[in-house]
Design a protein around this motif. Sequence first.
Motif, mmCIF file in Angstrom:
data_model
loop_
_atom_site.group_PDB
_atom_site.id
_atom_site.type_symbol
_atom_site.label_atom_id
_atom_site.label_comp_id
_atom_site.label_asym_id
_atom_site.label_seq_id
_atom_site.Cartn_x
_atom_site.Cartn_y
_atom_site.Cartn_z
ATOM 1 N N VAL A 222 6.856 3.310 10.486
ATOM 2 C CA VAL A 222 5.416 3.322 10.052
ATOM 3 C C VAL A 222 4.937 4.362 8.953
ATOM 4 O O VAL A 222 4.180 4.077 8.264
ATOM 5 C CB VAL A 222 4.455 3.505 11.408
ATOM 6 N N ARG A 223 5.648 5.576 9.167
ATOM 7 C CA ARG A 223 5.231 6.476 8.094
ATOM 8 C C ARG A 223 5.702 6.312 6.890
ATOM 9 O O ARG A 223 4.896 6.442 5.856
ATOM 10 C CB ARG A 223 6.138 7.772 8.675
ATOM 11 N N GLU A 224 7.071 5.495 6.604
ATOM 12 C CA GLU A 224 7.454 5.037 5.413
ATOM 13 C C GLU A 224 6.561 4.112 4.834
ATOM 14 O O GLU A 224 6.340 4.207 3.453
ATOM 15 C CB GLU A 224 8.954 4.616 5.383
ATOM 16 N N ALA A 225 6.210 3.182 5.603
ATOM 17 C CA ALA A 225 5.384 1.970 4.753
ATOM 18 C C ALA A 225 3.806 2.590 4.522
ATOM 19 O O ALA A 225 3.466 2.167 3.681
ATOM 20 C CB ALA A 225 5.129 0.971 6.099
ATOM 21 N N ARG B 295 2.508 2.759 0.681
ATOM 22 C CA ARG B 295 1.515 1.834 0.685
ATOM 23 C C ARG B 295 2.096 0.381 0.892
ATOM 24 O O ARG B 295 1.823 -0.665 0.167
ATOM 25 C CB ARG B 295 0.742 1.812 -0.494
ATOM 26 N N GLY B 296 3.139 0.200 1.878
ATOM 27 C CA GLY B 296 3.873 -0.884 1.931
ATOM 28 C C GLY B 296 3.468 -1.664 2.959
ATOM 29 O O GLY B 296 2.574 -1.492 3.942
ATOM 30 N N THR B 297 4.471 -2.546 3.566
ATOM 31 C CA THR B 297 4.370 -3.420 4.866
ATOM 32 C C THR B 297 5.428 -3.223 5.673
ATOM 33 O O THR B 297 6.433 -2.641 5.249
ATOM 34 C CB THR B 297 4.400 -5.052 4.438
ATOM 35 N N LEU B 298 5.019 -3.490 6.832
ATOM 36 C CA LEU B 298 6.070 -3.168 8.078
ATOM 37 C C LEU B 298 6.494 -4.404 8.683
ATOM 38 O O LEU B 298 5.577 -5.221 9.249
ATOM 39 C CB LEU B 298 5.812 -1.938 8.863
ATOM 40 N N ARG B 299 7.896 -4.726 8.822
ATOM 41 C CA ARG B 299 8.212 -5.972 9.717
ATOM 42 C C ARG B 299 9.017 -5.395 10.948
ATOM 43 O O ARG B 299 10.152 -4.754 10.555
ATOM 44 C CB ARG B 299 9.138 -6.867 8.841
ATOM 45 N N HIS C 280 -0.236 2.410 14.132
ATOM 46 C CA HIS C 280 -0.004 1.684 13.178
ATOM 47 C C HIS C 280 -1.231 0.839 12.474
ATOM 48 O O HIS C 280 -1.022 -0.079 11.861
ATOM 49 C CB HIS C 280 1.372 0.821 13.227
ATOM 50 N N ASP C 281 -2.297 1.210 12.906
ATOM 51 C CA ASP C 281 -3.524 0.667 12.606
ATOM 52 C C ASP C 281 -3.733 0.421 10.893
ATOM 53 O O ASP C 281 -4.351 -0.490 10.475
ATOM 54 C CB ASP C 281 -4.904 1.049 13.091
ATOM 55 N N ASP C 282 -3.112 1.432 10.151
ATOM 56 C CA ASP C 282 -3.596 1.351 8.846
ATOM 57 C C ASP C 282 -2.397 0.687 8.136
ATOM 58 O O ASP C 282 -2.464 0.799 6.923
ATOM 59 C CB ASP C 282 -3.789 2.953 8.537
#
Length: 148
Positions: A27-30, A34-38, A78-80
């Motif tokens: 989550v921190r990396e995304a 400014r990325g997405t998380l799968r 992880h809301d943001d």
Amino acid sequence: MREAEAFRVVVGVDGSRPSIHALAWAVREARLRRGTLRVLTAWDYPAVIAGMDGVLDVSHIEDATRRTQSVALSKVAHDDVPVSAEVLRGSPGSVLVEASVHADLIVIGSRGLGGFGGLLLGSVSAQVARHAACSVLVVRPGEDLPDR
């Protein structure tokens, strides 16, 4: 990564403490990129019933896996961050290696729900680190989140 695309982070979650810690890192990396998380959680038939497709109703295994993933996601803010969560059939290592083809970074805990606690890396993290098509971040127990 092409500039027009968001940075794509994939994380493997199995409900273990190391995987939840890896989820927090992912989550921190995304967020930072400014990325997405799968978020991926894999399930497979127990070895004792392998080859018995159609004989056993495995919906309870998949449902339990979904609940495990949902509980893990509830433990990390992880809301943001744009998050997609999937439960896929297959071995965790294979599922994550396949997902790496469409990712910029795979994040995984160094120990999951498997045995052999004395190993430095679990078998899944070793498989992913060896075969992934993108960068891999293996989060070890006790490592703090990055400062940013």
